[in-house]
Design a protein around this motif. Structure first.
Motif, mmCIF file in Angstrom:
data_model
loop_
_atom_site.group_PDB
_atom_site.id
_atom_site.type_symbol
_atom_site.label_atom_id
_atom_site.label_comp_id
_atom_site.label_asym_id
_atom_site.label_seq_id
_atom_site.Cartn_x
_atom_site.Cartn_y
_atom_site.Cartn_z
ATOM 1 N N ALA A 109 0.764 -1.289 -0.143
ATOM 2 C CA ALA A 109 -0.010 -0.025 0.018
ATOM 3 C C ALA A 109 0.763 1.205 -0.035
ATOM 4 N N ASN A 110 2.186 1.073 0.636
ATOM 5 C CA ASN A 110 2.925 2.420 0.710
ATOM 6 C C ASN A 110 3.861 2.285 -0.534
ATOM 7 N N ASP A 111 3.967 1.649 -1.416
ATOM 8 C CA ASP A 111 4.705 1.679 -2.487
ATOM 9 C C ASP A 111 4.188 2.518 -3.637
ATOM 10 N N PRO A 112 5.114 3.517 -4.338
ATOM 11 C CA PRO A 112 4.651 4.301 -5.239
ATOM 12 C C PRO A 112 4.180 3.593 -6.625
ATOM 13 N N GLU A 113 3.061 4.199 -7.123
ATOM 14 C CA GLU A 113 2.274 3.509 -8.314
ATOM 15 C C GLU A 113 3.499 2.918 -9.238
ATOM 16 N N GLU A 114 4.583 3.472 -9.430
ATOM 17 C CA GLU A 114 5.444 3.138 -10.669
ATOM 18 C C GLU A 114 6.417 2.107 -10.020
ATOM 19 N N THR A 115 6.192 1.787 -8.784
ATOM 20 C CA THR A 115 7.131 0.653 -8.180
ATOM 21 C C THR A 115 6.639 -0.715 -8.904
ATOM 22 N N PRO A 116 7.762 -1.483 -9.435
ATOM 23 C CA PRO A 116 7.225 -2.764 -9.764
ATOM 24 C C PRO A 116 6.596 -3.553 -8.886
ATOM 25 N N LEU A 117 6.074 -4.587 -9.390
ATOM 26 C CA LEU A 117 5.254 -5.769 -8.583
ATOM 27 C C LEU A 117 6.389 -6.475 -8.199
ATOM 28 N N LYS A 118 6.340 -7.024 -6.830
ATOM 29 C CA LYS A 118 7.116 -7.948 -6.113
ATOM 30 C C LYS A 118 6.501 -9.332 -6.248
ATOM 31 N N TRP A 119 7.444 -10.332 -6.493
ATOM 32 C CA TRP A 119 7.117 -11.747 -6.959
ATOM 33 C C TRP A 119 8.002 -12.431 -6.361
ATOM 34 N N LEU A 120 7.563 -13.795 -5.996
ATOM 35 C CA LEU A 120 8.539 -14.828 -5.675
ATOM 36 C C LEU A 120 9.049 -15.723 -7.144
ATOM 37 N N GLU A 121 10.216 -15.387 -7.510
ATOM 38 C CA GLU A 121 10.357 -15.616 -8.543
ATOM 39 C C GLU A 121 10.786 -17.018 -8.985
ATOM 40 N N ALA A 122 11.311 -17.758 -8.251
ATOM 41 C CA ALA A 122 11.606 -19.383 -8.066
ATOM 42 C C ALA A 122 10.329 -19.969 -8.149
ATOM 43 N N ASP A 123 9.321 -19.588 -7.238
ATOM 44 C CA ASP A 123 7.964 -20.183 -7.211
ATOM 45 C C ASP A 123 7.319 -19.989 -8.651
ATOM 46 N N MET A 124 7.353 -18.759 -9.033
ATOM 47 C CA MET A 124 6.662 -18.383 -10.272
ATOM 48 C C MET A 124 7.017 -19.320 -11.562
ATOM 49 N N GLN A 125 8.679 -19.544 -11.548
ATOM 50 C CA GLN A 125 9.003 -20.199 -12.457
ATOM 51 C C GLN A 125 8.555 -21.695 -12.407
ATOM 52 N N GLU A 126 8.562 -22.072 -11.069
ATOM 53 C CA GLU A 126 8.442 -23.525 -11.041
ATOM 54 C C GLU A 126 6.865 -23.795 -11.391
ATOM 55 N N PHE A 127 5.901 -22.782 -10.894
ATOM 56 C CA PHE A 127 4.516 -22.970 -11.364
ATOM 57 C C PHE A 127 4.330 -23.155 -12.994
ATOM 58 N N GLY A 128 5.187 -22.040 -13.628
ATOM 59 C CA GLY A 128 5.028 -22.145 -14.955
ATOM 60 C C GLY A 128 5.104 -23.203 -15.586
ATOM 61 N N GLU A 129 6.396 -23.999 -15.253
ATOM 62 C CA GLU A 129 6.965 -25.289 -15.851
ATOM 63 C C GLU A 129 5.784 -26.510 -15.388
#
Length: 166
Positions: A109-129
């Protein structure tokens, strides 16, 4: 998440809400509440901040490339894959049918609008696979999307990109 240009042969599949299935699952919850019954042992009921989405696979031979998602506000979105072939009129969603890992991305909520989204890269990679693996035997796959901390479906754009197997 990557803003690089997609290769010309890439296949981008957009997650689409399955409103009929979401409504059917909500009716199950309200029916249990009205009748005072309990859920079946191991049954996973849809929570108010969740919705069912689907991916339709036009081809089954895919390699995961990347995620594309944006959230035009703050909040947290979690995506959980569902392993069952859905026949919601006959079977209820069971917790054993939820896949690991889950995908999570967020903006505080306190991140500026232009701040990129945060994400769990390893989990997202494994999930996509994992999605690409399941696409080999499926024409459609279902997912639970949970919207938390102010996230709303209207502020979300989410797709997954694959490249065809050579």
């Amino acid at each position: 998440m990557d803003n690089a240009t997609a290769p010309p042969h890439a296949l981008e599949l957009v997650f689409r809400e399955d409103t009929a299935l979401t409504e059917m699952m909500r009716l199950r919850v309200s029916s249990l509440q009205r009748s005072g019954q309990k859920r079946q042992d191991g049954e996973r009921l849809l929570l108010p901040h969740e919705a069912v989405y689907r991916l339709d696979f036009p081809t089954q031979e895919l390699h995961f490339s990347r995620w594309n998602f944006s959230l035009s506000a703050h909040g947290r979105v979690t995506i959980t894959g569902i392993s069952q072939h859905w026949t919601p009129d006959l079977t209820h969603l069971m917790t054993r049918q939820l896949l690991e890992p889950i995908g999570t991305f967020w903006r505080n909520a306190n991140d500026p609008e232009e701040t990129p989204l945060k994400w769990l890269e390893a989990d997202m990679q494994e999930f996509g696979e994992r999605i690409a693996e399941l696409a080999k035997v499926r024409k459609v796959m279902y997912f639970l999307f949970a919207f938390k901390d102010g996230a709303e479906a209207a502020n979300l754009s989410c797709s997954v990109e694959f490249s065809p197997e050579e």
